[in-house]
Design a protein around this motif. Structure first.
Motif, PDB file in Angstrom:
ATOM      1  N   PRO A 123       0.806  -1.213   0.000  1.00 52.13           N
ATOM      2  CA  PRO A 123       0.000   0.000   0.000  1.00 52.13           C
ATOM      3  C   PRO A 123       0.848   1.277   0.000  1.00 52.13           C
ATOM      4  N   VAL A 124       0.419   2.230  -0.816  1.00 58.15           N
ATOM      5  CA  VAL A 124       1.043   3.555  -0.871  1.00 58.15           C
ATOM      6  C   VAL A 124       0.293   4.456   0.101  1.00 58.15           C
ATOM      7  N   LEU A 125       0.955   4.874   1.159  1.00 59.61           N
ATOM      8  CA  LEU A 125       0.307   5.671   2.198  1.00 59.61           C
ATOM      9  C   LEU A 125       0.813   7.105   2.185  1.00 59.61           C
ATOM     10  N   PHE A 126      -0.107   8.031   2.450  1.00 57.93           N
ATOM     11  CA  PHE A 126       0.265   9.418   2.694  1.00 57.93           C
ATOM     12  C   PHE A 126      -0.747   9.998   3.672  1.00 57.93           C
ATOM     13  N   ALA A 127      -0.521  11.222   4.107  1.00 65.62           N
ATOM     14  CA  ALA A 127      -1.368  11.809   5.151  1.00 65.62           C
ATOM     15  C   ALA A 127      -2.046  13.078   4.663  1.00 65.62           C
ATOM     16  N   LYS A 128      -3.188  13.339   5.240  1.00 66.45           N
ATOM     17  CA  LYS A 128      -3.808  14.657   5.193  1.00 66.45           C
ATOM     18  C   LYS A 128      -3.881  15.165   6.629  1.00 66.45           C
ATOM     19  N   PHE A 129      -4.273  16.444   6.771  1.00 64.54           N
ATOM     20  CA  PHE A 129      -4.430  17.027   8.097  1.00 64.54           C
ATOM     21  C   PHE A 129      -5.804  17.682   8.206  1.00 64.54           C
ATOM     22  N   ALA A 130      -6.191  17.976   9.441  1.00 67.76           N
ATOM     23  CA  ALA A 130      -7.546  18.462   9.701  1.00 67.76           C
ATOM     24  C   ALA A 130      -7.838  19.798   9.015  1.00 67.76           C
ATOM     25  N   ASN A 131      -6.797  20.580   8.699  1.00 69.28           N
ATOM     26  CA  ASN A 131      -7.026  21.864   8.021  1.00 69.28           C
ATOM     27  C   ASN A 131      -7.717  21.685   6.673  1.00 69.28           C
ATOM     28  N   ALA A 132      -7.573  20.503   6.078  1.00 69.17           N
ATOM     29  CA  ALA A 132      -8.149  20.249   4.755  1.00 69.17           C
ATOM     30  C   ALA A 132      -9.625  19.887   4.821  1.00 69.17           C
ATOM     31  N   LEU A 133     -10.110  19.464   5.982  1.00 72.20           N
ATOM     32  CA  LEU A 133     -11.452  18.901   6.069  1.00 72.20           C
ATOM     33  C   LEU A 133     -12.530  19.977   6.025  1.00 72.20           C
ATOM     34  N   ILE A 134     -13.597  19.689   5.267  1.00 68.32           N
ATOM     35  CA  ILE A 134     -14.788  20.530   5.230  1.00 68.32           C
ATOM     36  C   ILE A 134     -16.013  19.625   5.254  1.00 68.32           C
ATOM     37  N   GLY A 135     -17.179  20.254   5.407  1.00 67.46           N
ATOM     38  CA  GLY A 135     -18.419  19.504   5.505  1.00 67.46           C
ATOM     39  C   GLY A 135     -18.942  19.049   4.153  1.00 67.46           C
ATOM     40  N   PRO A 136     -19.971  18.197   4.181  1.00 68.51           N
ATOM     41  CA  PRO A 136     -20.465  17.569   2.964  1.00 68.51           C
ATOM     42  C   PRO A 136     -21.179  18.504   1.999  1.00 68.51           C
ATOM     43  N   ASN A 137     -21.532  19.701   2.445  1.00 69.76           N
ATOM     44  CA  ASN A 137     -22.168  20.675   1.559  1.00 69.76           C
ATOM     45  C   ASN A 137     -21.347  21.948   1.397  1.00 69.76           C
ATOM     46  N   MET A 267      -8.758   6.920   4.218  1.00 68.81           N
ATOM     47  CA  MET A 267      -9.326   7.118   2.892  1.00 68.81           C
ATOM     48  C   MET A 267      -8.695   6.068   1.975  1.00 68.81           C
ATOM     49  N   THR A 268      -9.525   5.206   1.385  1.00 65.23           N
ATOM     50  CA  THR A 268      -9.049   3.926   0.855  1.00 65.23           C
ATOM     51  C   THR A 268      -8.614   3.941  -0.604  1.00 65.23           C
ATOM     52  N   GLY A 269      -8.622   5.087  -1.258  1.00 64.13           N
ATOM     53  CA  GLY A 269      -8.174   5.153  -2.647  1.00 64.13           C
ATOM     54  C   GLY A 269      -9.317   5.352  -3.623  1.00 64.13           C
ATOM     55  N   THR A 270      -8.970   5.862  -4.810  1.00 62.09           N
ATOM     56  CA  THR A 270      -9.975   6.233  -5.811  1.00 62.09           C
ATOM     57  C   THR A 270      -9.838   5.394  -7.070  1.00 62.09           C
ATOM     58  N   PRO A 271     -10.939   5.155  -7.781  1.00 61.17           N
ATOM     59  CA  PRO A 271     -10.868   4.408  -9.042  1.00 61.17           C
ATOM     60  C   PRO A 271     -10.468   5.299 -10.213  1.00 61.17           C
ATOM     61  N   GLU A 272     -10.401   4.678 -11.386  1.00 64.40           N
ATOM     62  CA  GLU A 272     -10.034   5.401 -12.606  1.00 64.40           C
ATOM     63  C   GLU A 272     -11.102   6.435 -12.967  1.00 64.40           C
ATOM     64  N   GLY A 273     -10.680   7.378 -13.818  1.00 63.27           N
ATOM     65  CA  GLY A 273     -11.595   8.409 -14.293  1.00 63.27           C
ATOM     66  C   GLY A 273     -11.265   9.804 -13.825  1.00 63.27           C
ATOM     67  N   VAL A 274     -10.142   9.970 -13.112  1.00 61.92           N
ATOM     68  CA  VAL A 274      -9.768  11.308 -12.644  1.00 61.92           C
ATOM     69  C   VAL A 274      -9.345  12.171 -13.827  1.00 61.92           C
ATOM     70  N   ALA A 275      -9.396  13.473 -13.630  1.00 62.55           N
ATOM     71  CA  ALA A 275      -9.072  14.404 -14.716  1.00 62.55           C
ATOM     72  C   ALA A 275      -7.632  14.223 -15.198  1.00 62.55           C
TER      73      ALA A 275
END
Length: 309
Positions: A123-137, A267-275
């Motif tokens: 697995p390729v691991l990296f981190a994010k921090f709480a400053n990045a988090l926002i709500g669902p709307n 956060m478990t990873g994303t599938p194909e289709g990114v820009a």
């Protein structure tokens, strides 16, 4: 059961933990008081904290209390409780200050290929921090530092109890629940150095939500449809059965490196289709709307806005 972090719209109240019943939100502490009227009020904060981060840090014991409250309140009108419509509340990111946000890169073969990367053997691991988090709307702010803002729909796991050197056969027992995450990536920042962090943890860039669905509602996190739309156009469509490293394996792998605590997020990873993987990349621009869907969890929609210089 769906757990939300919420406050009344157009207020500056602190976020509170609530449970969702029939498109309504019930304050979790109020529900506990109603069902347990004889419990000393000074004890309640230690059983069901009002603050979302504190609630999830208590882990499985608090989750189990919430599940029992949900069972008693559903289809039962004997308790005089104040129900709030989901339309009348602001939903915040479920866990505003997790101690760890662990992200997994290139966890789908097709995504690794579109990124012109090797298929990972570990697995390729990296981190994010709480400053990045926002709500669902909330709006996703596009920093002026990037011209290559990208979307990534991801199944997101919330840890429910301390996990150290867990075996994959037992790993699902350590999960509090699941939610949706958008691992927004500033690709030009991400790719300008070997380390990805600067492109992955920009302020106010990572929506998570709309709620946490408790683990008992999802028997197998490896059989969920995941989709991403931009302005209504389907960009990503896959299933978590295409993970290179499934959720139990990830928990085993990560917990043998570091102890996972209640309230930690994977956060478990994303599938194909990114820009970034397109011949003619369609990166996100102000005004775009990104809609994410994960089976058995729900939908999350966010608009892109121009960040301040």
């Amino acid at each position: 059961m769906k757990l939300v972090s919420y406050r009344l719209k157009n207020t500056n109240e602190s976020l509170r933990v609530g449970i969702v019943i029939d498109e309504n939100v019930i304050n979790l502490q109020d529900a506990y008081r109603a069902v347990n009227p004889d419990v000393d009020r000074t004890r309640i904060e230690g059983i069901i904290p009002a603050d979302p981060t504190s609630f999830y840090k208590l882990g499985s014991p608090a989750i189990e209390v919430a599940k029992e409250l949900h069972r008693q309140l559903k289809n039962n009108d004997q308790y005089a409780l104040h129900y709030l419509s989901l339309e009348d509340v602001y939903l915040g990111t479920p866990i505003p200050e997790p101690s760890k946000i662990i992200c997994v890169g290139r966890n789908y073969i097709e995504h690794a290929q579109e990124m012109k990367s090797d298929i990972p053997e570990i697995p390729v691991l990296f981190a994010k921090f709480a400053n990045a988090l926002i709500g669902p709307n909330d709006d996703i702010e596009k920093t002026p530092l990037t011209e290559k803002l990208d979307y990534e729909v991801e199944l997101t796991v919330v840890i429910g109890k301390e996990a150290s050197k867990v075996k994959k056969e037992d790993a699902l027992n350590y999960i509090a629940g699941y939610t949706i995450g958008n691992d927004i990536s500033a690709r030009d920042l991400q790719k300008r150095t070997p380390q990805w962090l600067q492109g992955k943890s920009v302020d106010k860039s990572t929506p998570i939500g709309p709620w946490i669905v408790t683990a008992d509602e999802i028997e197998d996190p490896g059989k969920l449809d995941v989709r991403c739309y931009v302005n209504g156009e389907l960009r990503q469509s896959s299933n978590t059965d295409k993970f290179i490293f499934d959720v139990p394996y990830l928990i085993e792998f990560i917990s043998n490196i570091m102890t996972l605590n209640p309230g930690d997020i994977i956060m478990t990873g994303t599938p194909e289709g990114v820009a970034f993987g397109m011949e003619d990349p369609k990166f996100l621009q102000p005004g775009d709307v990104v809609t994410l869907e994960i089976e058995k969890i729900g939908t999350m929609k966010n608009r892109i806005t121009e960040g301040l210089v």
